[in-house]
Design a protein around this motif. Structure first.
Motif, PDB file in Angstrom:
ATOM      1  N   ILE A 173       0.848  -1.197   0.000  1.00 51.35           N
ATOM      2  CA  ILE A 173       0.000   0.000   0.000  1.00 51.35           C
ATOM      3  C   ILE A 173       0.882   1.245   0.000  1.00 51.35           C
ATOM      4  O   ILE A 173       0.638   2.193  -0.760  1.00 51.35           O
ATOM      5  N   PHE A 192       8.936   4.246   7.352  1.00 48.99           N
ATOM      6  CA  PHE A 192       8.727   2.840   7.728  1.00 48.99           C
ATOM      7  C   PHE A 192       9.882   2.344   8.597  1.00 48.99           C
ATOM      8  O   PHE A 192      10.976   2.904   8.568  1.00 48.99           O
ATOM      9  N   LEU A 227       6.057   6.265  13.550  1.00 54.96           N
ATOM     10  CA  LEU A 227       5.478   7.483  14.128  1.00 54.96           C
ATOM     11  C   LEU A 227       5.136   7.242  15.600  1.00 54.96           C
ATOM     12  O   LEU A 227       4.865   6.110  16.015  1.00 54.96           O
ATOM     13  N   GLY A 257      -0.544   2.329   5.598  1.00 48.30           N
ATOM     14  CA  GLY A 257      -0.591   0.940   5.096  1.00 48.30           C
ATOM     15  C   GLY A 257       0.374   0.119   5.915  1.00 48.30           C
ATOM     16  O   GLY A 257       1.535  -0.040   5.561  1.00 48.30           O
ATOM     17  N   TYR A 344       2.531  -9.349  -7.903  1.00 49.84           N
ATOM     18  CA  TYR A 344       2.980  -8.367  -8.894  1.00 49.84           C
ATOM     19  C   TYR A 344       2.661  -6.964  -8.401  1.00 49.84           C
ATOM     20  O   TYR A 344       1.843  -6.792  -7.477  1.00 49.84           O
TER      21      TYR A 344
HETATM   22  P1  NAD Z   1       2.367  -4.957   3.954  1.00 53.17           P
HETATM   23  O1  NAD Z   1       2.406  -6.135   4.842  1.00 53.17           O
HETATM   24  O2  NAD Z   1       2.742  -5.095   2.526  1.00 53.17           O
HETATM   25  O3  NAD Z   1       3.303  -3.825   4.540  1.00 53.17           O
HETATM   26  C1  NAD Z   1       3.165  -3.385   5.840  1.00 53.17           C
HETATM   27  C2  NAD Z   1       4.255  -2.386   6.112  1.00 53.17           C
HETATM   28  O4  NAD Z   1       3.889  -1.682   7.288  1.00 53.17           O
HETATM   29  C3  NAD Z   1       5.625  -2.959   6.412  1.00 53.17           C
HETATM   30  O5  NAD Z   1       6.400  -3.062   5.279  1.00 53.17           O
HETATM   31  C4  NAD Z   1       6.196  -1.939   7.346  1.00 53.17           C
HETATM   32  O6  NAD Z   1       6.970  -1.033   6.610  1.00 53.17           O
HETATM   33  C5  NAD Z   1       5.049  -1.174   7.879  1.00 53.17           C
HETATM   34  N1  NAD Z   1       4.809  -1.184   9.328  1.00 53.17           N
HETATM   35  C6  NAD Z   1       4.520  -2.247  10.103  1.00 53.17           C
HETATM   36  N2  NAD Z   1       4.283  -1.806  11.355  1.00 53.17           N
HETATM   37  C7  NAD Z   1       4.421  -0.471  11.363  1.00 53.17           C
HETATM   38  C8  NAD Z   1       4.287   0.535  12.340  1.00 53.17           C
HETATM   39  N3  NAD Z   1       3.978   0.267  13.612  1.00 53.17           N
HETATM   40  N4  NAD Z   1       4.480   1.818  11.959  1.00 53.17           N
HETATM   41  C9  NAD Z   1       4.796   2.112  10.692  1.00 53.17           C
HETATM   42  N5  NAD Z   1       4.930   1.206   9.731  1.00 53.17           N
HETATM   43  C10 NAD Z   1       4.753  -0.067  10.062  1.00 53.17           C
HETATM   44  O7  NAD Z   1       0.879  -4.370   4.108  1.00 53.17           O
HETATM   45  P2  NAD Z   1       0.166  -3.147   3.365  1.00 53.17           P
HETATM   46  O8  NAD Z   1       1.133  -2.398   2.538  1.00 53.17           O
HETATM   47  O9  NAD Z   1      -0.622  -2.455   4.404  1.00 53.17           O
HETATM   48  O10 NAD Z   1      -0.829  -3.896   2.385  1.00 53.17           O
HETATM   49  C11 NAD Z   1      -2.058  -4.411   2.886  1.00 53.17           C
HETATM   50  C12 NAD Z   1      -2.494  -5.613   2.086  1.00 53.17           C
HETATM   51  O11 NAD Z   1      -2.825  -5.234   0.768  1.00 53.17           O
HETATM   52  C13 NAD Z   1      -1.472  -6.708   1.982  1.00 53.17           C
HETATM   53  O12 NAD Z   1      -2.152  -7.922   2.130  1.00 53.17           O
HETATM   54  C14 NAD Z   1      -0.956  -6.613   0.585  1.00 53.17           C
HETATM   55  O13 NAD Z   1      -0.564  -7.868   0.075  1.00 53.17           O
HETATM   56  C15 NAD Z   1      -2.163  -6.079  -0.143  1.00 53.17           C
HETATM   57  N6  NAD Z   1      -1.758  -5.286  -1.322  1.00 53.17           N
HETATM   58  C16 NAD Z   1      -1.095  -5.942  -2.309  1.00 53.17           C
HETATM   59  C17 NAD Z   1      -0.688  -5.244  -3.415  1.00 53.17           C
HETATM   60  C18 NAD Z   1       0.041  -5.983  -4.497  1.00 53.17           C
HETATM   61  O14 NAD Z   1       0.152  -7.204  -4.412  1.00 53.17           O
HETATM   62  N7  NAD Z   1       0.533  -5.291  -5.526  1.00 53.17           N
HETATM   63  C19 NAD Z   1      -0.943  -3.880  -3.519  1.00 53.17           C
HETATM   64  C20 NAD Z   1      -1.616  -3.232  -2.483  1.00 53.17           C
HETATM   65  C21 NAD Z   1      -2.016  -3.968  -1.378  1.00 53.17           C
END
Ligand code: NAD
Ligand code: FDA
Length: 426
Positions: A173, A192, A227, A257, A344
């Motif tokens: 995200i 992050f 944060l 995200g 992807y």
């Molecule tokens: P993610 O698991 O990809 O990433 C989470 C991120 O949150 C971590 O990389 C980290 O940097 C951060 N994080 C964790 N704890 C934190 C904290 N306390 N403070 C600040 N940052 C912190 O999850 P996402 O990006 O939220 O995505 C959500 C869902 O949507 C996932 O299941 C993902 O697979 C899906 N999604 C997939 C795609 C794709 O496949 N292209 C695109 C968008 C979303």
């Protein structure tokens, strides 16, 4: 007394749409299938929300991205469900499920019973409050999981155009929204906790390419911190994001995200859970033989991993849903789900694909200065994972095929020398 259906799909997201298509392909009668969803619209391709939906020019809008347009199948509009005699119960949150009695209770107080239930409840976005930070309900803080969130983000981008956006989280995200915010002319800073972006998948070398590309588009990175609080003005708007390292970032828009949690709570104490999801076998059948689970909420056996895992990607939602319907309709004569994980993303002019597992030794190849490049993962002497940026359709097909074959790799230096050629000639 409530209504009774042969098949009920709980949840109206990606998996539900693909399951519905599969049911009609295999032949169901009018009135046999019901889909119950909290969302007010029929299933749509959720990936569009962080891509086409956020474009400033000619953005994607429903009905253009209803499922199953993402796999170039039929587009399942409200009319399609009607024509196929599929009951859509929309804008309705299921409050409780009794798997022993085979009934569900909706928010409006209706009891719906089933012979076979498919759980497709997906996941919810983790909230900052779960990490001890208050302010998620501020008017300029946005998560991105459903259409309502995406509409809010579009409005925020319009009202704060040219301003500062802070993106919390360096995962999918975070990366996709940061690119969209830049395209919408916002000044973007990503924050992050890890040392590099996309830490769950990218190697430091791959991440470095994307971070440099993002920097060339004006994105700033604040890494290795999270944060601690927001500054919120008297109108309830966040004005700044305060970080654990003591610094502060001005903010007109904040996008969060920070991961997801699968929606399993209706089934706790009723079905076996594993690794945060509903445990299913190779037919996507849960510990109750009348209940199947698919998509983000299911923990299923993945051969290439050698263990059960829960995946959070659209391809596995589509294919697990279709497999479950096949297993249901063939009354369990169907084979085991043999799935090759596929992830992807597309951001700016970039586009990558990944197949398999990112475990073991890594071998990078190709042109990391802006051309086609990639990586292979080798575990126990076999190729188990492949990543490629900037490939052609044929090249992506080649890495998918090679990864599925799991060829022996004896010499990592030779693999590096052959690069993409290895996959193309396997
Ligand atoms: P993610 O698991 O990809 O990433 C989470 C991120 O949150 C971590 O990389 C980290 O940097 C951060 N994080 C964790 N704890 C934190 C904290 N306390 N403070 C600040 N940052 C912190 O999850 P996402 O990006 O939220 O995505 C959500 C869902 O949507 C996932 O299941 C993902 O697979 C899906 N999604 C997939 C795609 C794709 O496949 N292209 C695109 C968008 C979303
Ligand atoms: P999904 O979340 O799609 O659907 C769950 C449904 O259940 C929702 O309609 C929800 O309202 C409903 N529900 C839940 N509880 C309920 C209850 N109690 N009562 C009634 N209804 C209930 N993946 C990928 O591979 N490539 C990509 O580019 C992207 N991009 C992307 C962008 C964005 C913004 C997001 C949020 C996610 C992605 N993904 C992705 C991930 C992909 O979209 C995700 O894996 C699938 O949507 C999962 O499909 P499901 O059907 O399992 O859940």
């Amino acid at each position: 007394m409530g209504r009774a259906f042969l098949y009920v799909i709980l949840g109206g997201g990606v998996a539900a749409g693909y399951a519905a298509l599969e049911f009609t392909k295999r032949g169901i009668s009018h009135g046999e299938l019901c889909i119950i969803s909290e969302e007010p619209v029929p299933p749509y391709e959720r990936p569009a929300l962080s891509k086409g939906f956020l474009l400033p020019e000619a953005p994607a809008r429903l009905p253009s991205f209803h499922t199953c347009v993402g796999a170039n199948e039929e587009r399942l509009t409200p009319k399609w469900y009607k024509e196929h005699g599929i009951e859509l119960v929309l804008g309705s949150r299921v409050k409780s499920v009794d798997v022993r009695r085979k009934t569900l209770l909706t928010g409006s107080g209706e009891t719906i019973s089933y012979k076979v239930l498919i759980i497709a409840t997906g996941a919810r976005a983790l909230k900052l409050e779960e990490f001890g930070v208050k302010g998620s309900d501020s008017e300029n803080v946005c998560y991105l999981r459903d259409l309502a969130d995406a509409n809010r983000l579009v409005n925020l981008m319009e009202s704060s155009s040219g301003g500062n956006a802070v993106v919390i989280g360096g995962g999918y995200i975070g990366m996709e929204c940061a690119a969209s915010l830049v395209i919408n002319r916002m000044s973007v800073t990503m924050v992050f906790p890890e040392e590099h972006c996309m830490a769950r998948l990218f190697t430091p070398k791959i991440a470095s390419f994307y971070e440099e590309f993002y920097k060339s588009k004006g994105v700033k990175f604040v890494k290795g911190t999270i944060l601690s609080s927001f500054d919120i003005d008297s109108n309830g708007k966040v004005t700044a994001v305060n970080l654990r390292d003591g610094s502060s970032l001005p903010a007109d828009t904040v996008v969060v995200g920070i991961g997801i949690r699968p929606n399993t709570s209706l089934f706790e104490g009723q079905l076996t859970l594993e690794k945060g999801g509903i445990k299913v076998n190779g037919k996507m059948q849960s510990s109750n033989s009348s209940v199947y689970a698919v998509g983000d909420v299911a923990t299923f056996p993945v051969k290439v991993f050698g263990e059960s895992r829960r995946l959070e990607h659209v391809d596995s939602a589509r294919k697990s849903a279709r497999h479950a319907v096949g297993a249901i309709m063939e009354q369990n004569q169907a084979g085991e789900f043999d799935y090759l994980p596929f992830f992807y993303s597309r951001v700016f002019t970039l586009s990558w694909q990944f197949y398999g597992d990112n475990a073991g030794d890594v071998v990078h190849f190709g042109d990391f200065s802006g051309g086609t490049f990639g990586a292979y993962w080798v575990r126990n002497g076999h190729l188990v994972g492949s990543f490629l940026e900037g490939g052609t359709k044929e090249e992506y097909e080649a890495i998918a095929k090679a990864t599925r074959l799991k060829p022996a790799v004896e010499d990592l230096a030779e693999l590096e020398r052959q690069g993409l050629g290895f996959a193309v000639t396997v």
